[in-house]
Design a protein around this motif. Structure first.
Motif, PDB file in Angstrom:
ATOM      1  N   LYS A 187      11.126  18.781  -5.240  1.00  0.00           N
ATOM      2  CA  LYS A 187      11.521  19.011  -3.853  1.00  0.00           C
ATOM      3  C   LYS A 187      10.386  18.755  -2.870  1.00  0.00           C
ATOM      4  O   LYS A 187      10.624  18.452  -1.705  1.00  0.00           O
ATOM      5  N   SER A 188       9.143  18.898  -3.339  1.00  0.00           N
ATOM      6  CA  SER A 188       8.001  18.730  -2.447  1.00  0.00           C
ATOM      7  C   SER A 188       7.099  17.579  -2.850  1.00  0.00           C
ATOM      8  O   SER A 188       6.010  17.421  -2.296  1.00  0.00           O
ATOM      9  N   SER A 189       7.559  16.763  -3.802  1.00  0.00           N
ATOM     10  CA  SER A 189       6.729  15.639  -4.215  1.00  0.00           C
ATOM     11  C   SER A 189       7.475  14.311  -4.237  1.00  0.00           C
ATOM     12  O   SER A 189       6.859  13.261  -4.388  1.00  0.00           O
ATOM     13  N   ARG A 190       8.785  14.346  -4.071  1.00  0.00           N
ATOM     14  CA  ARG A 190       9.548  13.110  -4.101  1.00  0.00           C
ATOM     15  C   ARG A 190      10.439  13.007  -2.868  1.00  0.00           C
ATOM     16  O   ARG A 190      11.008  14.008  -2.422  1.00  0.00           O
ATOM     17  N   PHE A 191      10.587  11.803  -2.354  1.00  0.00           N
ATOM     18  CA  PHE A 191      11.593  11.561  -1.328  1.00  0.00           C
ATOM     19  C   PHE A 191      12.192  10.191  -1.544  1.00  0.00           C
ATOM     20  O   PHE A 191      11.572   9.307  -2.121  1.00  0.00           O
ATOM     21  N   TRP A 192      13.433  10.013  -1.092  1.00  0.00           N
ATOM     22  CA  TRP A 192      14.146   8.799  -1.440  1.00  0.00           C
ATOM     23  C   TRP A 192      15.019   8.317  -0.290  1.00  0.00           C
ATOM     24  O   TRP A 192      15.310   9.051   0.667  1.00  0.00           O
ATOM     25  N   PHE A 193      15.414   7.058  -0.405  1.00  0.00           N
ATOM     26  CA  PHE A 193      16.271   6.405   0.577  1.00  0.00           C
ATOM     27  C   PHE A 193      17.507   5.861  -0.140  1.00  0.00           C
ATOM     28  O   PHE A 193      17.443   5.448  -1.301  1.00  0.00           O
ATOM     29  N   SER A 194      18.595   5.817   0.565  1.00  0.00           N
ATOM     30  CA  SER A 194      19.824   5.272   0.003  1.00  0.00           C
ATOM     31  C   SER A 194      20.027   3.812   0.399  1.00  0.00           C
ATOM     32  O   SER A 194      21.102   3.258   0.202  1.00  0.00           O
ATOM     33  N   ARG A 195      18.971   3.200   0.928  1.00  0.00           N
ATOM     34  CA  ARG A 195      19.061   1.821   1.415  1.00  0.00           C
ATOM     35  C   ARG A 195      17.674   1.184   1.360  1.00  0.00           C
ATOM     36  O   ARG A 195      16.658   1.881   1.338  1.00  0.00           O
ATOM     37  N   PRO A 196      17.617  -0.155   1.379  1.00  0.00           N
ATOM     38  CA  PRO A 196      16.316  -0.825   1.494  1.00  0.00           C
ATOM     39  C   PRO A 196      15.691  -0.542   2.858  1.00  0.00           C
ATOM     40  O   PRO A 196      16.372  -0.148   3.807  1.00  0.00           O
ATOM     41  N   ALA A 197      14.389  -0.735   2.950  1.00  0.00           N
ATOM     42  CA  ALA A 197      13.708  -0.616   4.237  1.00  0.00           C
ATOM     43  C   ALA A 197      14.070  -1.795   5.124  1.00  0.00           C
ATOM     44  O   ALA A 197      14.452  -2.869   4.645  1.00  0.00           O
ATOM     45  N   GLU A 198      13.975  -1.585   6.423  1.00  0.00           N
ATOM     46  CA  GLU A 198      14.283  -2.652   7.376  1.00  0.00           C
ATOM     47  C   GLU A 198      13.166  -3.687   7.375  1.00  0.00           C
ATOM     48  O   GLU A 198      11.996  -3.367   7.590  1.00  0.00           O
ATOM     49  N   TRP A 199      13.530  -4.928   7.118  1.00  0.00           N
ATOM     50  CA  TRP A 199      12.561  -6.025   7.107  1.00  0.00           C
ATOM     51  C   TRP A 199      12.828  -6.949   8.282  1.00  0.00           C
ATOM     52  O   TRP A 199      13.964  -7.331   8.545  1.00  0.00           O
ATOM     53  N   LYS A 200      11.767  -7.293   9.017  1.00  0.00           N
ATOM     54  CA  LYS A 200      11.876  -8.230  10.126  1.00  0.00           C
ATOM     55  C   LYS A 200      10.914  -9.387   9.895  1.00  0.00           C
ATOM     56  O   LYS A 200       9.758  -9.175   9.531  1.00  0.00           O
ATOM     57  N   ASP A 201      11.402 -10.596  10.135  1.00  0.00           N
ATOM     58  CA  ASP A 201      10.525 -11.757  10.015  1.00  0.00           C
ATOM     59  C   ASP A 201       9.540 -11.835  11.172  1.00  0.00           C
ATOM     60  O   ASP A 201       8.459 -12.390  11.052  1.00  0.00           O
ATOM     61  N   THR A 202       9.926 -11.279  12.330  1.00  0.00           N
ATOM     62  CA  THR A 202       9.019 -11.282  13.476  1.00  0.00           C
ATOM     63  C   THR A 202       7.973 -10.206  13.295  1.00  0.00           C
ATOM     64  O   THR A 202       8.254  -9.107  12.808  1.00  0.00           O
ATOM     65  N   ARG A 203       6.753 -10.529  13.693  1.00  0.00           N
ATOM     66  CA  ARG A 203       5.644  -9.590  13.515  1.00  0.00           C
ATOM     67  C   ARG A 203       5.288  -8.937  14.846  1.00  0.00           C
ATOM     68  O   ARG A 203       5.209  -9.614  15.873  1.00  0.00           O
ATOM     69  N   PRO A 204       5.069  -7.622  14.857  1.00  0.00           N
ATOM     70  CA  PRO A 204       4.669  -6.973  16.101  1.00  0.00           C
ATOM     71  C   PRO A 204       3.333  -7.504  16.581  1.00  0.00           C
ATOM     72  O   PRO A 204       2.438  -7.784  15.789  1.00  0.00           O
ATOM     73  N   GLN A 205       3.205  -7.648  17.882  1.00  0.00           N
ATOM     74  CA  GLN A 205       1.969  -8.158  18.452  1.00  0.00           C
ATOM     75  C   GLN A 205       1.147  -7.020  19.034  1.00  0.00           C
ATOM     76  O   GLN A 205       1.625  -5.907  19.238  1.00  0.00           O
ATOM     77  N   LYS A 206      -0.079  -7.322  19.346  1.00  0.00           N
ATOM     78  CA  LYS A 206      -1.031  -6.321  19.809  1.00  0.00           C
ATOM     79  C   LYS A 206      -0.524  -5.609  21.056  1.00  0.00           C
ATOM     80  O   LYS A 206      -0.087  -6.234  22.012  1.00  0.00           O
ATOM     81  N   GLY A 207      -0.593  -4.282  21.008  1.00  0.00           N
ATOM     82  CA  GLY A 207      -0.262  -3.486  22.175  1.00  0.00           C
ATOM     83  C   GLY A 207       1.218  -3.217  22.367  1.00  0.00           C
ATOM     84  O   GLY A 207       1.612  -2.551  23.313  1.00  0.00           O
ATOM     85  N   THR A 208       2.096  -3.710  21.457  1.00  0.00           N
ATOM     86  CA  THR A 208       3.524  -3.523  21.657  1.00  0.00           C
ATOM     87  C   THR A 208       3.987  -2.131  21.261  1.00  0.00           C
ATOM     88  O   THR A 208       5.032  -1.677  21.705  1.00  0.00           O
ATOM     89  N   GLY A 209       3.252  -1.467  20.403  1.00  0.00           N
ATOM     90  CA  GLY A 209       3.689  -0.160  19.925  1.00  0.00           C
ATOM     91  C   GLY A 209       4.838  -0.243  18.938  1.00  0.00           C
ATOM     92  O   GLY A 209       5.520   0.741  18.675  1.00  0.00           O
ATOM     93  N   ASP A 210       5.092  -1.428  18.385  1.00  0.00           N
ATOM     94  CA  ASP A 210       6.172  -1.619  17.432  1.00  0.00           C
ATOM     95  C   ASP A 210       5.860  -0.879  16.134  1.00  0.00           C
ATOM     96  O   ASP A 210       4.824  -1.096  15.520  1.00  0.00           O
ATOM     97  N   THR A 211       6.766   0.010  15.733  1.00  0.00           N
ATOM     98  CA  THR A 211       6.575   0.762  14.488  1.00  0.00           C
ATOM     99  C   THR A 211       7.578   0.377  13.418  1.00  0.00           C
ATOM    100  O   THR A 211       7.589   0.965  12.339  1.00  0.00           O
ATOM    101  N   SER A 212       8.431  -0.623  13.715  1.00  0.00           N
ATOM    102  CA  SER A 212       9.523  -0.932  12.798  1.00  0.00           C
ATOM    103  C   SER A 212       9.029  -1.350  11.422  1.00  0.00           C
ATOM    104  O   SER A 212       9.674  -1.080  10.407  1.00  0.00           O
TER     105      SER A 212
END
Length: 797
Positions: free
Chosen positions: A34-59
């Motif tokens: 309960k305190s050492s494992r966590f899981w997702f029911s889906r893949p992580a979101e993947w973007k081909d575009t890369r965040p640029q400097k100063g955008t604050g993009d956390t995706s």
């Protein structure tokens, strides 16, 4: 399976196990999951575009799964038709030595440079028609990531880890039916100069990437593909595996960087390193490599366990995004402790990130730890020394991870020669005669080549000195103090001795860039300043307010520097005359000041809210350094200053600009030092509610690891404090944690502490230390003294 360690009896006679030991049970039959494992029911979101400097993009980091061994790492996205592993190597840096305040934009166009992604490993799988039962998991108790799902009549599973002893990333793909694994492996890169080739033969495949950045940094990556059964072939830079029973992948990454100023940062060739790493790794069977990994990681992780209560199985079994939503909803509705195991998980994930991104012999964790997705990450993913890198290491010693502190100490030492040169060339630090300043300090931003950027952070080296001293306090390593810490601390003191300004009576020589401060204001507010008092000239309360003499941030850090260095000299019994002079200068420093409204002043001038000179709700709490991480102010020793500091923190609030990941971590520690468990707990909840992504990384925004790592110190500070010369057990325990236990926390004096509590009162504790010493312990409202003997634990029931 981890070794289960029994550490003491509860008063009721029931055995008590640490949370990590419980995790060894595995599955939902034990409690530790309960305190050492966590899981997702889906893949992580993947973007081909890369965040640029100063955008604050956390995706890019919001729900990806991180693994790392301190040098190389990966973010795992876990796609079904296509998986992505974003690969990084901690020394993959553009730029070089520089001392400019200005920074141009664009990768490799600025002298300072930035942390670089190494490449992306793409694995394409056959179309997954009818995919079901998807699960992507991270087990921070064992540093194992996994993905599993079913398609057709096959159950597929992938497992990933970053091996500390073998220095590779290991990935295994398998299906539960023979000949069910088909995959295409391809490496992509953002660096156009890279050369990528692939080969196959002898039942194995290999992808090779080679390149060199504009600064001359050479790098090489090798990806070994080792199928069991089936066929393997190379095609246009890719490796294709067909009809295998399983497939093992080993990733080795290297550059020719070395953290050694004397060698001009150049080490062995990446080819030579990869040759050696893979030659060893390819001889190790997969089962042994995993066992070696678990043993090496467990050596760090299993030292500490925390139990804050029990979460219902139904809640703990939710996917992490749903679990976080439920937690936030409950907090918003006023439920005091909706998921104590989630709070333990936050603590454990922070330790996981520390272990994964800061290992001996490597660079320290940067602003993004070990992980990166962009050629131009925010703030270059550099080493910010006005709070950020320091916060990353606050929890390392209390969490009993002294080895993970070594990269920071080594970084400070190796950056000193370049910083010394820049400091001596800076006109504002020179004496009136033109004599260069002794010692060194730094601009706010630092890279890995001695380069610096952004504004001068004049107390930077003095703040570093606190970390040098703290490492000694927690380890009592006298040889380290003598050969490493004290020489640097002394040199930094000499810099400040050359810089301090001798004040006139009434502060008549006070300087400020604030045009609203008139001679009348100076006369009114500084009438108590005596001739001969010392002030740090023209400082800044990062990143807040005017530049002027004697700001609280600078004064407090310099006080801590002088105070700690005097103690270090006394321990070593050296420099008797000089340390006496230094102590006298410490006592002449303009100290903490209380304004008319009863708050601790951030500057020598008593500015009022709304005056336009300061923001009472600013994210930084620079003027409270003396409370935490410093030790000048405490409720026990300086109650008047502590009360003024408490009021000042309360006035900052928790809205707007104050909702930053690292802000929550700092304020958790501050409220703990004020012995206010309720407010400290509110800060932890605030971080989870407002600044935590589903990956459990925290966001400023953008993503930074300082809050993730710094909150570890917050938990520890609420449970154990040792900065006042005694151990204080449960100094800031919130009502939500009324029953619990902790094992393996470390106190200053190299003292290990186990304890249990019920209804907010310590029921028993155990102390041990390799050094013979007498220690005062305050618990349940009383103080007792204990004599510690090496090899013998002192227990109180």
């Amino acid at each position: 399976m981890f070794h289960m360690r029994l550490f003491f009896f509860l008063a009721s006679g029931v055995f008590l196990y640490g949370a990590v030991a419980r995790a060894a049970e595995g599955g939902k039959d034990g409690e530790g999951w309960k305190s050492s494992r966590f899981w997702f029911s889906r893949p992580a979101e993947w973007k081909d575009t890369r965040p640029q400097k100063g955008t604050g993009d956390t995706s890019w980091a919001k729900d990806a799964t991180p693994i790392g061994n301190g040098r190389i790492g990966a973010l795992i996205y876990g796609g079904v038709g296509k998986d992505h592993l974003e690969l990084t190597e901690i020394s993959m840096w553009s730029g070089g030595f520089c001392s400019s305040e200005a920074k141009d934009k664009g990768p490799d166009s600025l002298k300072f440079g930035s942390y670089q992604p190494f490449g992306t490993l793409e694995i394409t799988y056959p179309a997954a028609d009818g995919m079901k039962d998807y699960r992507r998991e991270l087990d921070v108790g064992r540093a194992l990531a996994s993905v599993s799902y079913s398609t057709g009549d096959v159950r597929y599973r992938r497992e990933y880890f970053a091996s500390i002893p073998h220095q590779v990333i290991s990935m295994t793909v398998e299906g539960d039916k023979p000949r069910s694994v088909d995959a295409v492996f391809r490496l992509t890169t953002l660096h156009p100069q890279d050369r990528i080739t692939s080969t196959a033969g002898g039942g194995r495949g290999m992808i090779l990437i080679q390149g060199k950045l504009k600064n001359g940094l050479a790098y090489e990556g090798r990806i070994a593909i080792l199928p069991k059964g089936g066929t393997v072939k190379a095609s246009d830079g890719s490796v294709v595996v067909e009809k295998a029973d399983s497939c093992r992948v080993l990733v080795s990454l290297a550059t020719d960087y070395v953290l050694d100023a004397a060698r001009n940062w150049k080490g062995e060739s990446p080819r030579k390193r990869n040759d050696a790493v893979l030659a060893r790794a390819l001889k190790v069977p997969s089962g042994k490599m995993k066992r070696d990994h678990l043993l090496a990681y467990g050596k760090f992780y299993n030292r500490v366990s925390l139990d804050l209560g029990e979460t219902e199985d139904a809640t703990a079994g939710l996917s992490i995004d749903e679990r976080l939503k439920k937690y936030k909803k409950a907090v918003n509705e006023g439920t005091e402790c909706p998921d104590p195991d989630l709070e333990e998980l936050i603590f454990n994930f922070g330790r996981y990130v520390i272990i994964s991104s800061s290992q001996p012999g490597n660079l320290p964790a940067n602003l993004q730890g070990l992980w990166n997705y962009s050629l131009i990450p925010p703030w270059d993913s550099d080493y910010h020394n006005n709070i950020n890198i320091q916060m990353c290491y606050w929890g390392v010693e209390p969490a009993n991870l002294p080895e993970c502190y070594e990269p920071l100490v080594r970084y400070i030492r190796e950056m000193a020669p370049a910083a010394r040169r820049i400091t001596r060339e800076t006109a504002e630090f020179k004496a009136a005669s033109g004599t260069p300043a002794p010692g060194w300090t730094s601009r706010t931003a630092q890279n890995i080549f001695g380069g610096q950027g952004f504004k001068w952070n004049k107390p930077a080296s003095a703040w570093y000195a606190l970390h040098l001293w703290e490492h000694y306090l927690f380890t009592l390593d006298r040889d380290y103090l003598k050969t490493t810490a004290y020489p640097m601390m002394k040199e930094i003191c000499q810099f400040w001795e050359s810089q301090l300004k001798v004040m006139n009576e009434g502060g008549s020589n006070f300087r400020t860039e604030d045009k609203k401060v008139t001679p009348e204001v100076v006369s009114r507010d500084l009438k108590d300043i005596r001739a001969g008092m010392l002030a740090a000239p023209m400082g800044w309360s990062p990143e807040h307010g005017p530049k002027e003499d004697g700001c609280a941030h600078d004064q407090q850090i310099v006080w801590e520097l002088f105070h700690d260095t005097v103690q270090a000299a006394e321990v070593l019994d050296v420099d008797r005359a000089w340390r006496k002079e230094l102590a006298a200068k410490r006592d002449l420093l303009v100290g903490p000041r209380v304004g008319e409204e009863g708050m601790l002043l951030e500057w020598m001038i008593d500015r009022k809210p709304g005056s336009g000179s300061w923001d009472p709700h600013h994210r930084h709490t620079s003027h409270l350094f003396a409370v935490y991480p410093g030790s000048q102010i405490s409720p026990a020793k300086t109650p008047e200053w502590a009360e003024a500091a408490r009021k000042s923190l309360l006035a900052r609030g928790t809205t707007g600009d104050s909702r930053r990941s690292w802000t929550w971590a700092w304020r958790t520690n501050l409220w703990a030092r004020f012995l206010n468990g309720r407010k400290a707990y509110e800060m932890i909840q605030g971080m989870i509610r407002y600044s935590m992504m589903d990956s459990l990384f925290t966001t400023h925004p953008p993503m930074q690891v300082d809050g993730t790592m710094g909150i570890v110190a917050g938990f520890a500070e609420m449970l154990l404090q040792s900065h006042t010369g005694r151990l204080h057990l449960l100094p800031a325990l919130p009502g939500a944690w009324k029953d619990g236990s902790v094992r393996g926390l470390k106190a200053r004096g190299n003292i290990s502490v186990d304890m249990a509590w019920k209804d907010g009162r310590v029921t028993q504790f155990s102390l041990s230390s390799p050094a013979a010493q007498s220690v005062k312990v305050f618990f349940n409202g009383e103080e007792k003294t204990y004599a510690l003997t090496p090899g013998v634990a002192v227990k109180e029931k």
